[in-house]
Design a protein around this motif. Structure first.
Motif, PDB file in Angstrom:
ATOM      1  N   GLY A  32      20.499 -16.000  -6.113  1.00 26.09           N
ATOM      2  CA  GLY A  32      21.503 -16.537  -6.677  1.00 26.09           C
ATOM      3  C   GLY A  32      22.961 -15.681  -5.574  1.00 26.09           C
ATOM      4  N   GLY A  33      23.517 -14.984  -5.964  1.00 26.92           N
ATOM      5  CA  GLY A  33      24.259 -15.010  -5.266  1.00 26.92           C
ATOM      6  C   GLY A  33      24.147 -13.469  -5.066  1.00 26.92           C
ATOM      7  N   LYS A 206      26.687 -12.301  -8.640  1.00 32.12           N
ATOM      8  CA  LYS A 206      27.932 -11.798  -7.287  1.00 32.12           C
ATOM      9  C   LYS A 206      27.971 -13.236  -6.583  1.00 32.12           C
ATOM     10  N   ASP A 207      28.720 -13.859  -7.530  1.00 28.69           N
ATOM     11  CA  ASP A 207      29.282 -15.432  -6.566  1.00 28.69           C
ATOM     12  C   ASP A 207      31.193 -14.663  -6.991  1.00 28.69           C
ATOM     13  N   PRO A 208      31.371 -15.081  -5.099  1.00 25.52           N
ATOM     14  CA  PRO A 208      32.462 -15.100  -4.384  1.00 25.52           C
ATOM     15  C   PRO A 208      33.598 -15.725  -4.832  1.00 25.52           C
ATOM     16  N   PHE A 215      35.178 -11.692  -7.524  1.00 24.26           N
ATOM     17  CA  PHE A 215      33.638 -11.754  -7.276  1.00 24.26           C
ATOM     18  C   PHE A 215      33.293 -12.396  -9.055  1.00 24.26           C
ATOM     19  N   LEU A 216      32.969 -12.821  -8.791  1.00 27.50           N
ATOM     20  CA  LEU A 216      32.441 -13.497 -10.800  1.00 27.50           C
ATOM     21  C   LEU A 216      31.221 -13.142 -10.986  1.00 27.50           C
ATOM     22  N   THR A 217      30.752 -12.562 -12.271  1.00 29.28           N
ATOM     23  CA  THR A 217      29.347 -12.441 -12.314  1.00 29.28           C
ATOM     24  C   THR A 217      28.829 -12.754 -13.813  1.00 29.28           C
ATOM     25  N   ASN A 218      27.922 -12.516 -14.181  1.00 25.46           N
ATOM     26  CA  ASN A 218      27.076 -12.439 -15.612  1.00 25.46           C
ATOM     27  C   ASN A 218      26.765 -11.137 -16.109  1.00 25.46           C
TER      28      ASN A 218
END
Length: 222
Positions: A32-33, A206-208, A215-218
């Motif tokens: 993932g990120g 933890k996506d930029p 950040f975008l996160t689940n």
């Protein structure tokens, strides 16, 4: 004006459960990120080409009918308020949509999320879940980060959990933690977190984003 919404189709919910089951059975985990491991099997099935997995496929275009699309980190695209309600309803109840700002379902202060945030339309459903349609994700993120930076001058821990769950063209602000957890399922919106030093536990995304420091996160700290 209050509009009754149809409950989510059983087949949609069943498909999501099936995807989750495939992932649990080892349907292919990709890297993932920078936060950890994503689910390539789920991303591939959803047509997502960025974020937590190495999914392939074209993905469904967000053409206004509520079908998930792909974009930043494979975020879903609603197209319209009706599409956003339909998408949200696949994860958590979103009944009795209202777009009347005088309705009791709206929270005081929500009017601040206006055109300066790129917000074009607001709605509320299920007695407290709010939806904001916006034109530009970067503008929305920039305003949110500025708000959190200002709030932290008074409360240093403000925003450490995040606040909004976002898709490509909509944001959701639930009033219950259970709704947040359901919405963070694969294929749903992701949590926008702009807290300095944010670093989720291993295994979470933890996506930029287009805005540095966000950040975008689940991951959601309950």
């Amino acid at each position: 004006m209050r509009t009754k919404q149809l409950k989510p189709l059983f087949v949609i919910a069943s498909s999501l459960l099936a995807l989750t089951a495939l992932t649990a059975c080892g349907g292919g985990n990709g890297t993932g990120g920078s936060g950890g491991t994503g689910s390539a099997g789920v991303d591939k099935a959803l047509g997502n080409t960025a974020g937590g997995g190495t999914g392939e496929g074209d993905g469904a275009g967000g053409d206004g009918d509520g079908t998930a699309g792909t974009g930043v980190a494979g975020l879903p695209k609603a197209g319209t308020m009706a599409g956003a309600v339909q998408l949200v309803s696949t994860f958590t109840p979103c009944d009795d949509l209202s777009t009347d700002p005088n309705d009791d379902d709206f929270f005081g202060g929500d009017e601040a999320y206006d055109a300066t945030w790129s917000v074009t339309e607001r709605g509320a459903c299920d007695h407290g879940l709010r939806i904001f349609m916006f034109k530009d994700l970067k503008t929305f993120e920039t305003k949110y980060k500025a708000e959190m930076d200002e709030d932290r001058k008074e409360s240093p821990n403000q925003g450490h959990r995040g606040k909004f769950l976002v898709g490509q063209d909509f944001a959701v602000l639930p009033d219950r933690k259970s709704a947040v957890r359901y919405l963070l399922s694969p294929g749903g919106p992701m949590m926008l977190n702009c807290f300095p030093g944010f670093n989720p536990p291993s295994g979470y995304r933890k996506d930029p984003t287009p805005v540095d420091g966000c950040f975008l996160t689940n991951y959601f700290e309950d």
